[in-house]
Write a protein that holds these residues in place. Structure first.
Motif, short mmCIF file in Angstrom:
data_model
loop_
_atom_site.label_atom_id
_atom_site.label_comp_id
_atom_site.label_asym_id
_atom_site.label_seq_id
_atom_site.Cartn_x
_atom_site.Cartn_y
_atom_site.Cartn_z
N VAL A 69 0.89 -0.95 0.29
CA VAL A 69 -0.19 0.29 0.47
C VAL A 69 0.28 0.98 -0.11
CG1 VAL A 69 -1.70 1.37 1.48
CG2 VAL A 69 -1.47 -1.42 1.65
N HIS A 70 0.35 1.66 -0.99
CA HIS A 70 1.93 2.87 -1.23
C HIS A 70 0.80 4.14 -0.62
CE1 HIS A 70 5.35 1.52 -3.15
NE2 HIS A 70 4.19 0.93 -3.45
N ARG A 71 -0.35 4.33 -0.60
CA ARG A 71 -1.41 5.76 -0.85
C ARG A 71 -2.41 5.25 0.24
NH1 ARG A 71 -6.15 8.00 -4.81
NH2 ARG A 71 -6.80 9.86 -3.29
N ALA A 72 -2.36 6.08 1.73
CA ALA A 72 -2.58 5.78 3.11
C ALA A 72 -3.73 5.32 2.94
CB ALA A 72 -2.42 6.93 4.28
N PRO A 73 -5.15 4.67 3.08
CA PRO A 73 -6.90 4.35 3.61
C PRO A 73 -6.96 5.59 4.10
CG PRO A 73 -5.45 3.23 4.85
CD PRO A 73 -4.10 3.93 4.38
N ALA A 82 2.98 -3.02 3.94
CA ALA A 82 2.36 -4.72 2.77
C ALA A 82 1.34 -4.42 3.75
CB ALA A 82 3.67 -5.58 3.44
N LEU A 83 0.18 -5.27 3.25
CA LEU A 83 -1.07 -6.03 3.34
C LEU A 83 -0.76 -7.27 3.23
CD1 LEU A 83 -3.41 -5.24 5.21
CD2 LEU A 83 -4.18 -4.40 3.47
N ALA A 84 -1.34 -8.29 3.41
CA ALA A 84 -2.27 -9.69 3.75
C ALA A 84 -2.56 -10.47 3.90
CB ALA A 84 0.03 -10.71 3.69
N VAL A 85 -2.93 -11.55 2.68
CA VAL A 85 -3.70 -12.66 3.62
C VAL A 85 -2.98 -13.51 3.78
CG1 VAL A 85 -5.39 -14.27 2.30
CG2 VAL A 85 -5.70 -12.50 2.05
N ILE A 86 -3.09 -13.68 5.57
CA ILE A 86 -2.51 -15.38 5.68
C ILE A 86 -3.04 -16.38 5.89
CG2 ILE A 86 -1.12 -15.82 7.63
CD1 ILE A 86 -0.17 -12.90 6.07
N ASP A 87 -2.64 -17.08 5.73
CA ASP A 87 -3.17 -18.90 5.31
C ASP A 87 -2.85 -19.46 6.38
OD1 ASP A 87 -4.88 -19.09 3.09
OD2 ASP A 87 -3.14 -20.04 1.82
N LEU A 88 -3.21 -19.33 7.82
CA LEU A 88 -2.72 -19.98 9.11
C LEU A 88 -2.53 -20.90 9.55
CD1 LEU A 88 -5.46 -17.60 11.37
CD2 LEU A 88 -2.61 -16.98 10.85
N ASP A 89 -1.96 -22.32 9.73
CA ASP A 89 -1.58 -23.13 9.94
C ASP A 89 -2.60 -24.44 10.47
OD1 ASP A 89 0.74 -22.89 8.73
OD2 ASP A 89 1.91 -23.20 11.07
N ASP A 90 -2.99 -23.57 11.32
CA ASP A 90 -4.42 -24.22 12.35
C ASP A 90 -6.11 -24.15 10.91
OD1 ASP A 90 -4.29 -22.25 13.08
OD2 ASP A 90 -3.58 -22.55 14.89
N GLY A 91 -5.92 -23.72 9.96
CA GLY A 91 -6.73 -23.47 9.07
C GLY A 91 -7.88 -21.44 9.74
N GLY A 92 -8.46 -21.65 8.69
CA GLY A 92 -8.30 -20.06 8.10
C GLY A 92 -7.70 -19.04 7.61
N THR A 93 -8.25 -17.85 7.61
CA THR A 93 -7.21 -16.87 6.55
C THR A 93 -7.54 -15.69 7.35
OG1 THR A 93 -8.73 -16.17 5.34
CG2 THR A 93 -7.33 -17.94 4.39
N LEU A 94 -6.40 -14.65 7.58
CA LEU A 94 -6.61 -13.07 8.07
C LEU A 94 -6.09 -12.53 6.98
CD1 LEU A 94 -5.75 -13.75 11.83
CD2 LEU A 94 -7.49 -13.26 10.83
N LEU A 95 -6.01 -11.29 6.76
CA LEU A 95 -6.37 -10.32 6.38
C LEU A 95 -4.85 -9.28 7.82
CD1 LEU A 95 -5.33 -8.06 3.40
CD2 LEU A 95 -8.00 -7.12 4.06
N GLY A 101 10.11 -5.42 8.19
CA GLY A 101 11.51 -4.17 7.57
C GLY A 101 10.99 -4.17 7.03
N THR A 102 11.06 -3.92 5.90
CA THR A 102 10.43 -3.69 4.42
C THR A 102 9.61 -3.94 3.57
OG1 THR A 102 12.96 -4.00 3.23
CG2 THR A 102 12.36 -1.80 4.43
N PRO A 103 8.70 -3.24 3.28
CA PRO A 103 7.19 -4.02 2.78
C PRO A 103 8.31 -4.64 1.68
CG PRO A 103 6.51 -1.70 2.07
CD PRO A 103 7.89 -1.50 3.10
N ASP A 104 8.55 -4.97 0.52
CA ASP A 104 9.60 -5.46 -0.42
C ASP A 104 10.28 -7.16 -0.31
OD1 ASP A 104 11.51 -4.25 0.42
OD2 ASP A 104 12.84 -5.01 -0.60
N LYS A 105 9.59 -7.50 1.08
CA LYS A 105 10.62 -8.82 1.79
C LYS A 105 9.04 -9.37 2.08
CE LYS A 105 14.91 -6.60 4.34
NZ LYS A 105 15.85 -6.49 5.16
N VAL A 106 8.28 -8.87 2.30
CA VAL A 106 7.06 -9.88 2.42
C VAL A 106 6.73 -10.30 0.26
CG1 VAL A 106 4.60 -9.48 3.13
CG2 VAL A 106 6.15 -8.26 4.14
N VAL A 107 6.81 -11.63 0.74
CA VAL A 107 6.74 -12.05 -0.06
C VAL A 107 5.28 -13.43 -0.21
CG1 VAL A 107 8.42 -11.46 -2.12
CG2 VAL A 107 8.42 -13.47 -0.36
N ILE A 108 5.06 -13.98 -1.40
CA ILE A 108 4.04 -14.96 -1.36
C ILE A 108 4.75 -16.36 -0.53
CG2 ILE A 108 2.61 -16.39 -2.84
CD1 ILE A 108 1.56 -14.45 -4.28
N GLY A 109 4.74 -16.69 -0.41
CA GLY A 109 5.29 -18.15 0.59
C GLY A 109 5.85 -17.74 2.24
#
Length: 137
Positions: A69-73, A82-95, A101-109
């Motif tokens: 996100v580069h433009r503040a909501p 970095a805003l991400a959808v997280i697949d929780l190991d024990d089920g479900g997802t969270l946004l 540290g820096t947003p570019d370090k947040v990658v899929i996987g």
């Protein structure tokens, strides 16, 4: 405190916020269809049962999707983040925000774990950070 909006707990979400204040992550769970889901709703989105409850989560998972996100909501948000959808190991997802540290370090996987951060005296926000167990600091 900045001008960032403060989450307002509702009857449905208060147990989530109370758990976050204690440093515990909980997610809605429906025993009728064995579904973990988020956000809390009056009825389970899988089977429409109103008899769901909050269950503990270990708070570990994997980044499923991410955007920077580069433009503040709104006022009070520091960008970029970095805003991400997280697949929780024990089920479900969270946004959630992911702080690596820096947003570019947040990658899929990316393996992540929950990290609770006080926002006000009443609200503690769950963020996610790289999971040090996997050596990703």
């Amino acid at each position: 405190m900045t001008g960032r909006p403060v989450p307002m707990p509702t009857e449905l979400s208060e147990p989530f916020w109370a758990s976050a204040r204690r440093g515990e992550l909980v997610v809605p769970y429906c025993p009728s269809c064995d579904l973990r889901f988020f956000v809390p709703e009056p009825a389970c989105p899988g089977c429409m049962s109103p008899d769901w409850r909050y269950e503990p989560s270990a708070g570990r998972g994997t980044v499923y999707s991410v955007t920077v996100v580069h433009r503040a909501p709104g006022p009070g948000f520091d960008t970029p983040f970095a805003l991400a959808v997280i697949d929780l190991d024990d089920g479900g997802t969270l946004l959630s925000h992911v702080d690596a540290g820096t947003p570019d370090k947040v990658v899929i996987g990316l393996r992540v774990r929950v990290d609770f951060r006080p926002f006000t005296n009443e609200i503690t926000l769950p963020y996610f950070v790289p999971d040090a167990i996997d050596g990703l600091d």
